[in-house]
Scaffold this motif. Sequence first.
Motif, PDB file in Angstrom:
ATOM      1  N   GLY A   1       0.710  -1.147   0.040  1.00 27.82           N
ATOM      2  CA  GLY A   1      -0.079  -0.075  -0.060  1.00 27.82           C
ATOM      3  C   GLY A   1       0.945   1.304  -0.023  1.00 27.82           C
ATOM      4  N   TYR A   2       0.167   2.366   0.142  1.00 30.46           N
ATOM      5  CA  TYR A   2       1.087   3.434   0.045  1.00 30.46           C
ATOM      6  C   TYR A   2       0.099   4.688   0.658  1.00 30.46           C
ATOM      7  CZ  TYR A   2      -2.242   4.162  -3.777  1.00 30.46           C
ATOM      8  OH  TYR A   2      -3.334   4.114  -4.705  1.00 30.46           O
TER       9      TYR A   2
ATOM     10  N   LEU B   1      -4.404   0.528   0.999  1.00 33.63           N
ATOM     11  CA  LEU B   1      -3.916  -0.781   0.909  1.00 33.63           C
ATOM     12  C   LEU B   1      -4.264  -1.580  -0.476  1.00 33.63           C
ATOM     13  CD1 LEU B   1      -4.239  -3.418   3.934  1.00 33.63           C
ATOM     14  CD2 LEU B   1      -4.521  -4.098   1.592  1.00 33.63           C
ATOM     15  N   TRP B   2      -3.213  -1.900  -1.165  1.00 29.57           N
ATOM     16  CA  TRP B   2      -3.427  -2.682  -2.289  1.00 29.57           C
ATOM     17  C   TRP B   2      -3.712  -3.870  -2.515  1.00 29.57           C
ATOM     18  CZ3 TRP B   2       0.868  -2.397  -6.664  1.00 29.57           C
ATOM     19  CH2 TRP B   2       0.502  -3.030  -7.835  1.00 29.57           C
TER      20      TRP B   2
ATOM     21  N   LEU C   1      -0.159  -8.197   9.847  1.00 27.50           N
ATOM     22  CA  LEU C   1       0.681  -7.454   8.548  1.00 27.50           C
ATOM     23  C   LEU C   1       0.107  -6.083   8.581  1.00 27.50           C
ATOM     24  CD1 LEU C   1       0.833 -10.363   5.934  1.00 27.50           C
ATOM     25  CD2 LEU C   1       2.847  -9.001   6.756  1.00 27.50           C
ATOM     26  N   VAL C   2      -1.152  -5.862   8.559  1.00 23.98           N
ATOM     27  CA  VAL C   2      -1.848  -4.771   8.264  1.00 23.98           C
ATOM     28  C   VAL C   2      -1.333  -3.673   9.448  1.00 23.98           C
ATOM     29  CG1 VAL C   2      -3.819  -3.161   8.178  1.00 23.98           C
ATOM     30  CG2 VAL C   2      -3.523  -5.497   6.702  1.00 23.98           C
ATOM     31  N   GLU C   3      -1.598  -4.103  10.646  1.00 21.51           N
ATOM     32  CA  GLU C   3      -1.397  -3.378  11.858  1.00 21.51           C
ATOM     33  C   GLU C   3      -0.005  -3.154  11.844  1.00 21.51           C
ATOM     34  OE1 GLU C   3      -3.364  -5.500  14.834  1.00 21.51           O
ATOM     35  OE2 GLU C   3      -5.330  -4.458  14.507  1.00 21.51           O
ATOM     36  N   ALA C   4       1.117  -3.928  11.610  1.00 17.27           N
ATOM     37  CA  ALA C   4       2.369  -3.571  11.549  1.00 17.27           C
ATOM     38  C   ALA C   4       2.893  -2.518  10.955  1.00 17.27           C
ATOM     39  CB  ALA C   4       3.455  -4.970  11.095  1.00 17.27           C
ATOM     40  N   VAL C   5       2.297  -2.319   9.470  1.00 15.51           N
ATOM     41  CA  VAL C   5       2.518  -1.169   8.722  1.00 15.51           C
ATOM     42  C   VAL C   5       1.854  -0.047   9.424  1.00 15.51           C
ATOM     43  CG1 VAL C   5       1.856  -0.139   6.474  1.00 15.51           C
ATOM     44  CG2 VAL C   5       2.847  -2.523   6.528  1.00 15.51           C
ATOM     45  N   MET C   6       0.710   0.006   9.811  1.00 14.14           N
ATOM     46  CA  MET C   6      -0.083   1.098  10.405  1.00 14.14           C
ATOM     47  C   MET C   6       0.560   1.515  11.570  1.00 14.14           C
ATOM     48  SD  MET C   6      -2.316   1.462   7.999  1.00 14.14           S
ATOM     49  CE  MET C   6      -3.022   2.855   8.985  1.00 14.14           C
ATOM     50  N   SER C   7       1.362   0.869  12.257  1.00 18.28           N
ATOM     51  CA  SER C   7       2.006   1.055  13.694  1.00 18.28           C
ATOM     52  C   SER C   7       3.452   1.936  13.159  1.00 18.28           C
ATOM     53  CB  SER C   7       2.068  -0.066  14.477  1.00 18.28           C
ATOM     54  OG  SER C   7       0.886  -0.716  14.763  1.00 18.28           O
TER      55      SER C   7
ATOM     56  N   LEU D   1      -7.989   4.282   6.274  1.00 19.04           N
ATOM     57  CA  LEU D   1      -7.663   3.077   5.488  1.00 19.04           C
ATOM     58  C   LEU D   1      -8.262   2.892   4.362  1.00 19.04           C
ATOM     59  CD1 LEU D   1      -5.910  -0.224   6.460  1.00 19.04           C
ATOM     60  CD2 LEU D   1      -7.880  -0.267   4.786  1.00 19.04           C
ATOM     61  N   GLU D   2      -8.088   2.904   3.181  1.00 16.28           N
ATOM     62  CA  GLU D   2      -8.902   2.577   2.100  1.00 16.28           C
ATOM     63  C   GLU D   2      -8.125   1.367   1.534  1.00 16.28           C
ATOM     64  OE1 GLU D   2     -10.702   7.051   0.861  1.00 16.28           O
ATOM     65  OE2 GLU D   2      -8.966   6.028  -0.479  1.00 16.28           O
ATOM     66  N   THR D   3      -9.384   0.638   0.803  1.00 14.32           N
ATOM     67  CA  THR D   3      -8.955  -0.503  -0.024  1.00 14.32           C
ATOM     68  C   THR D   3     -10.311  -0.806  -1.168  1.00 14.32           C
ATOM     69  OG1 THR D   3      -8.010  -2.660  -0.181  1.00 14.32           O
ATOM     70  CG2 THR D   3      -9.621  -2.400   1.135  1.00 14.32           C
ATOM     71  N   THR D   4      -9.915  -1.651  -1.948  1.00 21.92           N
ATOM     72  CA  THR D   4     -10.887  -2.127  -2.863  1.00 21.92           C
ATOM     73  C   THR D   4     -11.237  -3.586  -2.646  1.00 21.92           C
ATOM     74  OG1 THR D   4      -9.851  -2.406  -4.995  1.00 21.92           O
ATOM     75  CG2 THR D   4     -10.669  -0.203  -4.618  1.00 21.92           C
ATOM     76  N   ILE D   5     -12.401  -4.065  -2.852  1.00 20.27           N
ATOM     77  CA  ILE D   5     -12.710  -5.634  -2.627  1.00 20.27           C
ATOM     78  C   ILE D   5     -13.695  -5.889  -3.484  1.00 20.27           C
ATOM     79  CG2 ILE D   5     -13.455  -7.251  -0.883  1.00 20.27           C
ATOM     80  CD1 ILE D   5     -12.588  -5.281   1.204  1.00 20.27           C
TER      81      ILE D   5
END
Length: 192
Positions: free
Chosen positions: A89-90, A101-102, A119-125, A135-139
Motif C-alpha cells: 500500500g501507500y 492498501l493495495w 501485517l496490516v497493523e505492523a504497517v499502520m503502527s 485506511l482505504e482498499t478495494t474489494i
Amino acid sequence: MNVTPQPFTPSADLARPSVADAVVGSDASPLFIRKPNPDDGWGIYELVKSCPPLDVNSAYAYLLLATQFRDTCAVATDEEGEIVGFVSGYVKSNAPDTYFLWQVAVGEKARGTGLARRLVEAVMSRPELAEVHHLETTITPDNQASWGLFRRLADRWQAPLNSREYFSTDQLGGEHDPENLVRIGPFDTRRI
C-alpha cells in the motif's frame, strides 16, 4: 554525486528477530514481519500467484513495491526466510491522512494465524504513518475473506467502515468483477 552502497543482507538473515518489526505465531513456528527489500520481489510474486483470487501483477511491480514503497509494505517470513505473507500500500499524495492498501496475501502455511491483520497493523503502527487516520482498499463483492478482515479491523480499531462501488465491470474491461472502495476511519494509529 557520491553514493554509498548499502550492504546486501539475504532474506534468511533479515528474518531474524533483531530486524523484524514483529514476531508472531508460535515458538515452534515463528513468523517475522519486516519491511521488504530488493531480494524479496520474486518471493512476493510467487506468494501472490499462490493466493487466488488475488490479481497477479508482474514480478517487476513487486520489486518496485519492495524498494520504492518499502516503508508502507511488509512481508512475513518463516525461519528459513520464505515469504508467507505480504501487504502492499501507500499513503495517498492527495490525502496524506489516508493509507491505500493495495494487496494483502497470506500463503497456505500461515493461514488461520491472524497474519493478515498483523501485517496490516505492523504497517499502520510505523512512525512513517503516524499521521494516517483512514485506511482505504478495494474489494470485489464476493471476496468474503477480505470483507471479513476489514470488518474485523474496523471493529478492532473502533472506527466506522463505509463502502461504495468504485470501479465497474465495464471500467475493468468487462472480465473482472466490480471493485468496491472500502474506507475505515477515522482511527488513532497510536491505539493500533
